[in-house]
Design an enzyme around this catalytic site. Structure first.
Site, short mmCIF file in Angstrom:
data_model
loop_
_atom_site.label_atom_id
_atom_site.label_comp_id
_atom_site.label_asym_id
_atom_site.label_seq_id
_atom_site.Cartn_x
_atom_site.Cartn_y
_atom_site.Cartn_z
N ALA A 136 0.85 2.14 3.44
CA ALA A 136 1.90 1.24 2.56
C ALA A 136 1.31 1.20 1.25
CB ALA A 136 2.01 0.16 3.50
N TYR A 137 -0.02 0.94 1.21
CA TYR A 137 -0.46 0.85 -0.06
C TYR A 137 -0.45 1.93 -1.10
CZ TYR A 137 -4.35 0.81 -3.58
OH TYR A 137 -4.88 0.91 -4.84
#
Length: 299
Positions: A136-137
């Protein structure tokens, strides 16, 4: 030059602000209230810099557009624990609002992105290679890149590769390993240590970022900022042990989802456009970081 630095109280941001002030630039240092180490803020205060509190995802950003360049380092860092609305808010919504505030002002935004957008490398990654974010980062950083490159501002993207050195965040591997060696308390080692990284010293990253603020670059330019040499985490741990004179104790943990096996920086574009190459060897950089850890303990 009038420069805004977001994330100014962070690991890289605090070094960057100090370098800009030393270079004679007019610097507005911005960070979120309570974000960044208290020690970093104190160090900036000693350099004559007061950190202005600003939440990029909520506050009025018009005052920031009154600058020549914004070095945008603010955001929620790290693959482990990333995900959920807070990562998107801090990395994407904040960047979109900043780009919107600067549109039409001629302000250059230099975005600190991440090597994680490439996924796991099998060879040196070039800036035109396909991206394959695995966390997600990384997905949020790639989305922020697209905003800056297409948002009507003079956007430049720098993809940082595993930055280390004095003031490194406590959640990062070298910080944990050095503290483990000094305290004798085991630090987590995620995986078997065979993962490899283009470890890049913070002073080199700062030099590249300052160059990106000063050198004429076409809007939308993407540049890798990293060491061209990959080193395994196990090898780095051994080097830390030799420099400390003791082997840091570790406890093995599972590799976090989205944590890539290898990052590897292709650096031809940085050399050509910025006149920059990473110049600090890993042993020298680690020695400086270890000296900082020891200095903190002496107060």
């Amino acid at each position: 030059m009038r420069v805004v630095v977001t994330g100014a109280a962070g690991f890289i941001g605090s070094h960057l602000v100090e370098a800009l002030v030393a270079g004679g630039h007019d610097v507005l240092a911005v960070d979120v209230s309570g974000r960044g180490a208290t020690q970093h803020r104190a160090e900036l205060a000693r350099a004559g810099v007061t950190v202005t509190e600003c939440d990029l995802a909520a506050d009025d950003l018009a005052p920031l557009a009154d600058s020549d360049v914004i070095l945008h380092l603010a955001g929620r860092p790290g693959v482990r624990g990333s995900g959920g609305p807070q990562t998107w808010r801090d990395n994407v919504t904040a960047t979109r609002r900043l780009a919107e505030a600067c549109a039409g002002h001629g302000t250059r935004i230099v975005l600190a992105s991440s090597s994680s957008v490439y996924g796991s490398a099998e060879r040196p990654c070039g800036e035109d290679d396909a991206t394959a974010p695995l966390s997600a980062y990384a997905t949020s950083k790639l989305a922020a890149e697209r905003i800056v490159r297409r948002g009507g501002c003079d956007g430049v993207v720098l993809r940082f590769f595993t930055v280390y050195g004095p003031r490194q965040r406590p959640d990062m591997a070298f910080h944990r390993f050095i503290e483990a060696g000094l305290d004798g308390v085991p630090a987590p080692l995620f995986g078997d240590g065979g993962q490899s990284r283009s470890f890049t010293y913070v002073g080199d990253v700062v030099a590249a970022t300052v160059r990106a603020a000063l050198v004429p670059l076409p809007g939308g330019t993407v540049v890798n900022v990293g060491s061209p040499v990959t080193v395994t985490i196990g090898d780095a741990l051994d080097r830390i042990g030799r420099l400390l004179g003791t082997t840091p104790p570790t406890v093995t943990k599972d590799v976090a989802p989205g944590d890539v096996a290898c990052t590897w920086a292709g650096t031809d574009r940085a050399a050509r456009l910025l006149g920059w190459t990473a110049s600090t060897g890993l042993d020298d950089g680690l020695a400086r970081q270890i000296a900082w850890h020891r200095g903190r303990r002496r107060g």
